[in-house]
Design a protein around this motif. Sequence first.
Motif, PDB file in Angstrom:
ATOM      1  N   LEU A 272      33.441  29.356  35.935  1.00  0.00           N
ATOM      2  CA  LEU A 272      32.635  30.533  35.633  1.00  0.00           C
ATOM      3  C   LEU A 272      33.136  31.138  34.324  1.00  0.00           C
ATOM      4  N   PRO A 278      36.744  41.058  33.184  1.00  0.00           N
ATOM      5  CA  PRO A 278      35.919  42.090  33.826  1.00  0.00           C
ATOM      6  C   PRO A 278      36.591  43.460  33.848  1.00  0.00           C
ATOM      7  N   LYS A 283      34.410  47.699  38.425  1.00  0.00           N
ATOM      8  CA  LYS A 283      33.958  46.507  39.162  1.00  0.00           C
ATOM      9  C   LYS A 283      32.454  46.299  38.950  1.00  0.00           C
ATOM     10  N   PRO A 285      28.945  44.680  37.836  1.00  0.00           N
ATOM     11  CA  PRO A 285      28.593  43.257  37.832  1.00  0.00           C
ATOM     12  C   PRO A 285      28.927  42.619  36.490  1.00  0.00           C
ATOM     13  N   ASP A 287      28.097  39.300  35.664  1.00  0.00           N
ATOM     14  CA  ASP A 287      27.064  38.337  35.302  1.00  0.00           C
ATOM     15  C   ASP A 287      27.618  37.068  34.634  1.00  0.00           C
ATOM     16  N   ASP A 304      36.951  31.878  36.876  1.00  0.00           N
ATOM     17  CA  ASP A 304      37.015  31.368  38.259  1.00  0.00           C
ATOM     18  C   ASP A 304      36.642  29.887  38.202  1.00  0.00           C
ATOM     19  N   HIS A 334      37.869  41.015  41.222  1.00  0.00           N
ATOM     20  CA  HIS A 334      36.486  41.361  40.923  1.00  0.00           C
ATOM     21  C   HIS A 334      35.581  40.480  41.778  1.00  0.00           C
ATOM     22  N   ASP A 336      32.720  39.198  41.533  1.00  0.00           N
ATOM     23  CA  ASP A 336      32.001  38.078  40.902  1.00  0.00           C
ATOM     24  C   ASP A 336      32.896  36.866  40.647  1.00  0.00           C
ATOM     25  N   TYR A 337      34.218  37.061  40.760  1.00  0.00           N
ATOM     26  CA  TYR A 337      35.139  35.945  40.483  1.00  0.00           C
ATOM     27  C   TYR A 337      36.019  35.612  41.698  1.00  0.00           C
ATOM     28  N   GLU A 339      34.808  33.906  44.503  1.00  0.00           N
ATOM     29  CA  GLU A 339      34.279  32.820  45.355  1.00  0.00           C
ATOM     30  C   GLU A 339      35.205  31.607  45.414  1.00  0.00           C
TER      31      GLU A 339
END
Length: 403
Positions: A272, A278, A283, A285, A287, A304, A334, A336-337, A339
């Motif tokens: 990613l 970020p 926190k 988004p 994107d 990530d 964060h 978004d990172y 997963e």
Amino acid sequence: MKTIDELLSEGVAGRRVFVRADLNVPLDGTTITDDGRIRAVVPTVRALAEAGARVVVASHLGRPKGTPDPAFSLAPAAARLGELLGADVAFATDTVGESATATVDGLADGQVAVIENLRFNAGETSKDDAERGAFADRLAALADAYVGDGFGAVHRKHASVFDLPARLPHYAGYLIATEVGVLRKLTDDVKRPYVVALGGAKVSDKLAVIDQLLGKADRILIGGGMAYTFLKAQGHEIGTSLVQEDQVPAVREYLERAGKNGVELLVPVDTLVAAEFPDMKSKAPADPATVAADAMPAGRMGLDIGPATSALYASKLADAGTVFWNGPMGVFEHPDYAEGTKAVAQALIDSPGFTVVGGGDSAAAVRTLGFDEQAFGHISTGGGASLEYLEGKTLPGLAALED
Ligand SMILES: Nc1ncnc2c1ncn2[C@@H]1O[C@H](COP(=O)(O)OP(=O)(O)O)[C@@H](O)[C@H]1O
Ligand SMILES: O=C(OP(=O)(O)O)[C@H](O)COP(=O)(O)O
């Protein structure tokens, strides 16, 4: 190695006992986001206090530059320790100065104090033996006995870890005894395949460990901030990602040696990316875009592992006999990172083998991302410390506790 039980049986009432803990907890401002390392030292502190010792707890937090820096104060950790003990904990606003001396002098039997961040003093981390020794002398003046229980820092040849125990009767605390007991299983009786997953941000320290792991592990899965030094070594663009330039040649050699030794050394196949690190406060988004690992755009930062890498790594963990994981796969703080880190945590849970998660942030990640601690074989408070133990190295903070 003498243990705290021997100290307790000698009798500690009225004695000043210095406990070198690892209270290096993640903070959001002054809010502790995961108190696991504080909870881990409570049994030692409580046992000493209940036996009437005057307990002086010391630790580092973060990496201040040898001088006081309020952003790295241990005050929040001292307050949390008090809550966990259900008792008032005194706090000294310096480490070996007037406040520390007065605070320790003011302790009654059974009371606990925390002194300020050891790394506010250049002597703590100095490479110069005399400078470290001089600081250790000042620490020794605060106590009559030493209990080493900061497992997360035993790989550091620092004054409070290595030099101070030589100056006082010294004992291993409960946490160190537990950690060493579990990690010994990973060296003495390892069930194969033995898979090691590595990530995180302390890239230089952890790259060095791979040299030895290549002779021990069957598979090594690389993620987090370490991954981009590997991708660079393979000749790929890595944009503005974290990289350890001076270790690129060593990493190239690891990749070659892994091939020759039949070790699977796996690097991400996708990642990613975003324009910048970020905003951890809002926190908001971020994107991010998912790109192939060999097609990272210039000017973008890898934050990530991507979904294909998560699936690949999960498949490499599915039949593991033993797993050691240190270092989050991405900037999990964060959403978004997170997963990649979640996927690897879940893969450990699903794996049939004995699983160990090590490291302050890795342990914080599994807890803050909502995983059940009991689903893992062991959650270690040490990342670098566990890795160096598994490497077979002599760790300064354990060697110093030997008789
Ligand atoms: N791609 C990345 N770029 C920058 N930082 C990363 C990246 N992946 C993970 N991190 C960061 O690594 C940190 C943890 O690293 P580290 O201290 O080495 O782990 P541990 O404490 O578990 O040993 C986390 O704060 C996480 O945000
Ligand atoms: O957080 C720690 O180590 P870890 O990130 O390897 O788990 C320890 O507190 C040691 O800190 P340091 O790596 O700044 O010496």
